[in-house]
Design an enzyme around this catalytic site. Structure first.
Site, PDB file in Angstrom:
ATOM      1  N   TYR A 177     -42.863 -27.120 -84.108  1.00 30.99           N
ATOM      2  CA  TYR A 177     -44.335 -27.197 -84.178  1.00 30.99           C
ATOM      3  C   TYR A 177     -44.766 -27.660 -85.565  1.00 30.99           C
ATOM      4  O   TYR A 177     -45.641 -28.530 -85.693  1.00 30.99           O
ATOM      5  CB  TYR A 177     -44.901 -25.816 -83.847  1.00 30.99           C
ATOM      6  CG  TYR A 177     -46.406 -25.727 -83.781  1.00 30.99           C
ATOM      7  CD1 TYR A 177     -47.123 -26.325 -82.743  1.00 30.99           C
ATOM      8  CD2 TYR A 177     -47.124 -25.008 -84.736  1.00 30.99           C
ATOM      9  CE1 TYR A 177     -48.512 -26.210 -82.672  1.00 30.99           C
ATOM     10  CE2 TYR A 177     -48.505 -24.886 -84.669  1.00 30.99           C
ATOM     11  CZ  TYR A 177     -49.195 -25.489 -83.633  1.00 30.99           C
ATOM     12  OH  TYR A 177     -50.569 -25.377 -83.557  1.00 30.99           O
TER      13      TYR A 177
ATOM     14  N   ASN B   5     -47.763 -23.784 -80.137  1.00 39.96           N
ATOM     15  CA  ASN B   5     -46.877 -23.226 -81.161  1.00 39.96           C
ATOM     16  C   ASN B   5     -45.744 -22.507 -80.439  1.00 39.96           C
ATOM     17  O   ASN B   5     -45.885 -21.360 -80.019  1.00 39.96           O
ATOM     18  CB  ASN B   5     -47.679 -22.266 -82.060  1.00 39.96           C
ATOM     19  CG  ASN B   5     -46.899 -21.901 -83.302  1.00 39.96           C
ATOM     20  OD1 ASN B   5     -45.684 -22.085 -83.363  1.00 39.96           O
ATOM     21  ND2 ASN B   5     -47.586 -21.383 -84.289  1.00 39.96           N
TER      22      ASN B   5
ATOM     23  N   ILE C 215     -59.463 -25.102 -77.103  1.00 32.61           N
ATOM     24  CA  ILE C 215     -60.173 -26.050 -77.973  1.00 32.61           C
ATOM     25  C   ILE C 215     -60.507 -27.335 -77.210  1.00 32.61           C
ATOM     26  O   ILE C 215     -61.614 -27.873 -77.325  1.00 32.61           O
ATOM     27  CB  ILE C 215     -59.315 -26.339 -79.233  1.00 32.61           C
ATOM     28  CG1 ILE C 215     -59.265 -25.089 -80.118  1.00 32.61           C
ATOM     29  CG2 ILE C 215     -59.850 -27.541 -80.003  1.00 32.61           C
ATOM     30  CD1 ILE C 215     -58.234 -25.154 -81.235  1.00 32.61           C
TER      31      ILE C 215
ATOM     32  N   ALA D 256     -57.306 -23.113 -87.881  1.00 32.86           N
ATOM     33  CA  ALA D 256     -56.338 -22.086 -88.309  1.00 32.86           C
ATOM     34  C   ALA D 256     -56.238 -20.985 -87.257  1.00 32.86           C
ATOM     35  O   ALA D 256     -55.195 -20.802 -86.633  1.00 32.86           O
ATOM     36  CB  ALA D 256     -56.732 -21.518 -89.672  1.00 32.86           C
TER      37      ALA D 256
HETATM   38  P1  NAP Z   1     -54.470 -23.765 -75.191  1.00 30.06           P
HETATM   39  O1  NAP Z   1     -55.441 -22.644 -75.141  1.00 30.06           O
HETATM   40  O2  NAP Z   1     -53.078 -23.513 -74.695  1.00 30.06           O
HETATM   41  O3  NAP Z   1     -55.032 -25.050 -74.445  1.00 30.06           O
HETATM   42  C1  NAP Z   1     -54.262 -26.227 -74.466  1.00 30.06           C
HETATM   43  C2  NAP Z   1     -54.271 -26.894 -73.104  1.00 30.06           C
HETATM   44  O4  NAP Z   1     -53.368 -28.021 -73.204  1.00 30.06           O
HETATM   45  C3  NAP Z   1     -53.716 -26.009 -71.982  1.00 30.06           C
HETATM   46  O5  NAP Z   1     -54.416 -26.269 -70.789  1.00 30.06           O
HETATM   47  C4  NAP Z   1     -52.250 -26.474 -71.883  1.00 30.06           C
HETATM   48  O6  NAP Z   1     -51.657 -26.232 -70.631  1.00 30.06           O
HETATM   49  C5  NAP Z   1     -52.404 -27.960 -72.155  1.00 30.06           C
HETATM   50  N1  NAP Z   1     -51.153 -28.575 -72.608  1.00 30.06           N
HETATM   51  C6  NAP Z   1     -50.428 -28.224 -73.693  1.00 30.06           C
HETATM   52  N2  NAP Z   1     -49.338 -29.012 -73.802  1.00 30.06           N
HETATM   53  C7  NAP Z   1     -49.399 -29.877 -72.753  1.00 30.06           C
HETATM   54  C8  NAP Z   1     -48.553 -30.915 -72.315  1.00 30.06           C
HETATM   55  N3  NAP Z   1     -47.411 -31.223 -72.948  1.00 30.06           N
HETATM   56  N4  NAP Z   1     -48.909 -31.615 -71.200  1.00 30.06           N
HETATM   57  C9  NAP Z   1     -50.050 -31.311 -70.544  1.00 30.06           C
HETATM   58  N5  NAP Z   1     -50.887 -30.321 -70.910  1.00 30.06           N
HETATM   59  C10 NAP Z   1     -50.558 -29.607 -72.002  1.00 30.06           C
HETATM   60  O7  NAP Z   1     -54.314 -24.272 -76.737  1.00 30.06           O
HETATM   61  P2  NAP Z   1     -55.386 -24.295 -77.946  1.00 30.06           P
HETATM   62  O8  NAP Z   1     -55.228 -23.044 -78.738  1.00 30.06           O
HETATM   63  O9  NAP Z   1     -56.721 -24.697 -77.436  1.00 30.06           O
HETATM   64  O10 NAP Z   1     -54.743 -25.453 -78.833  1.00 30.06           O
HETATM   65  C11 NAP Z   1     -55.226 -26.791 -78.809  1.00 30.06           C
HETATM   66  C12 NAP Z   1     -54.697 -27.521 -80.038  1.00 30.06           C
HETATM   67  O11 NAP Z   1     -55.151 -26.848 -81.209  1.00 30.06           O
HETATM   68  C13 NAP Z   1     -53.174 -27.560 -80.126  1.00 30.06           C
HETATM   69  O12 NAP Z   1     -52.755 -28.820 -80.632  1.00 30.06           O
HETATM   70  C14 NAP Z   1     -52.864 -26.467 -81.130  1.00 30.06           C
HETATM   71  O13 NAP Z   1     -51.654 -26.715 -81.820  1.00 30.06           O
HETATM   72  C15 NAP Z   1     -54.055 -26.596 -82.069  1.00 30.06           C
HETATM   73  N6  NAP Z   1     -54.299 -25.380 -82.855  1.00 30.06           N
HETATM   74  C16 NAP Z   1     -54.777 -24.241 -82.273  1.00 30.06           C
HETATM   75  C17 NAP Z   1     -54.995 -23.116 -83.066  1.00 30.06           C
HETATM   76  C18 NAP Z   1     -55.553 -21.842 -82.508  1.00 30.06           C
HETATM   77  O14 NAP Z   1     -55.768 -20.888 -83.294  1.00 30.06           O
HETATM   78  N7  NAP Z   1     -55.793 -21.724 -81.209  1.00 30.06           N
HETATM   79  C19 NAP Z   1     -54.707 -23.156 -84.436  1.00 30.06           C
HETATM   80  C20 NAP Z   1     -54.222 -24.341 -84.985  1.00 30.06           C
HETATM   81  C21 NAP Z   1     -54.014 -25.449 -84.184  1.00 30.06           C
HETATM   82  P3  NAP Z   1     -50.841 -24.834 -70.416  1.00 30.06           P
HETATM   83  O15 NAP Z   1     -51.833 -23.707 -70.586  1.00 30.06           O
HETATM   84  O16 NAP Z   1     -50.276 -24.974 -69.060  1.00 30.06           O
HETATM   85  O17 NAP Z   1     -49.794 -24.816 -71.501  1.00 30.06           O
END
Ligand code: NAP
Length: 260
Positions: free
Chosen positions: A155, A95, A19, A186
């Site tokens: 989370y 999560n 995202i 979601a």
């Molecule tokens: P993602 O694909 O894992 O991308 C997140 C990026 O942030 C990754 O590059 C990750 O690095 C980095 N990151 C996470 N924690 C970090 C930290 N403490 N310090 C530095 N870098 C960090 O995640 P996403 O699905 O895009 O999620 C983005 C946001 O949307 C999050 O807040 C998540 O809770 C929220 N969300 C997502 C969904 C969904 O369906 N995908 C649903 C509800 C909410 P690494 O890969 O090395 O961990």
């Protein structure tokens, strides 16, 4: 519609993948300058190449956000590089499945650090600069704060905190004309989501079951669909929208279960 984001410096935490990467790309498309703060250098390099091929300016700051000192360093570097911050997107999170019965207080605190503390720290350290530009803040939440999921207390508490802080900061920052909103996904097929699916014996079957429950078009939300809402909330075109929780989820949380 002109979003008036040209040359605006926008910090996006977790901006290297999923995202966050979609938000960085959307910022780039609007002529803004995404500052990607993330621990994943390889993914950020690839994304920056993509951004630069499209003619966008961007900057990557490698940081492990769980430590507030790194948040300060990241903000300082953004200021050293560009001299201003026009918007902040708090997005990094995971999560991590630290449950009540199958967790413990130490892992719970670690989860809060990884998912919530840096939202506060990034905003705290960016605030003096956001005050100068009246730069808006967009927090990325999760449906888990509203629906629960089970076995993920850290989370859920963090994302509940994100909702609380969105309203709290919207109130505190009224005198500075800084808007604060929360975008709530979601089901979005990101690298994080795909690694979660792999924890099930049959990931494809699990995905089919989940998507069948999304009321609108029975599909996952695209990361770009989250990003366009975020970019709108960063823009001058949403100048009177603050303190809002906006669900970009195909009706997953609020529509009648009988519809699925
Ligand atoms: P993602 O694909 O894992 O991308 C997140 C990026 O942030 C990754 O590059 C990750 O690095 C980095 N990151 C996470 N924690 C970090 C930290 N403490 N310090 C530095 N870098 C960090 O995640 P996403 O699905 O895009 O999620 C983005 C946001 O949307 C999050 O807040 C998540 O809770 C929220 N969300 C997502 C969904 C969904 O369906 N995908 C649903 C509800 C909410 P690494 O890969 O090395 O961990």
């Amino acid at each position: 519609m002109d979003l008036q984001l040209k040359e605006k410096v926008i910090i996006v935490t977790g901006g290297a993948k999923g995202i966050g990467a979609a938000i960085a790309l959307a910022c780039g498309e609007e002529g803004a300058i995404p500052v990607i703060v993330d621990r994943s250098a390889d993914a950020a390099d690839q994304l920056q190449s993509q951004l630069h091929r499209r003619g966008a300016i961007s900057h990557f700051i490698q940081a492990e956000l769980g430590d507030p000192a790194n948040c300060k360093t990241a903000v300082d570097e953004a200021i050293r590089t560009f001299g201003r911050i026009d918007g902040l997107v708090n997005n990094a999170g995971r999560n991590d499945g630290v449950g009540l019965e199958r967790g413990d207080p130490e892992r719970f605190i670690e989860s809060i650090k990884d998912n919530l503390l840096h939202y506060y720290a990034m905003t705290h350290y960016s605030l003096p600069y956001l005050k100068r530009t009246r730069g808006p803040i967009v927090n990325i939440g999760s449906k888990v704060a509203t629906t629960g999921q089970g076995d993920t207390s850290g989370y859920a508490a963090s994302k509940g905190g994100v909702l609380g802080l969105t309203r709290e900061w919207a109130a505190e920052l009224l005198p500075y004309s800084i808007r604060v909103n929360c975008v709530i996904p979601a089901e979005v097929l990101t690298p994080l989501y795909e690694s979660w699916l792999k924890t099930f014996p049959n990931p494809e079957e699990k995905l089919r079951t989940v998507l069948a429950k999304v009321p609108f078009e029975k599909r996952a939300t695209k990361a770009a669909e989250i990003a366009s809402t975020v970019v709108f909330l960063l823009s001058a075109q949403s100048a009177h929208t603050t303190g809002q929780e906006i669900y970009v989820d195909g009706g997953y949380v609020h529509l009648d279960r009988a519809l699925t």
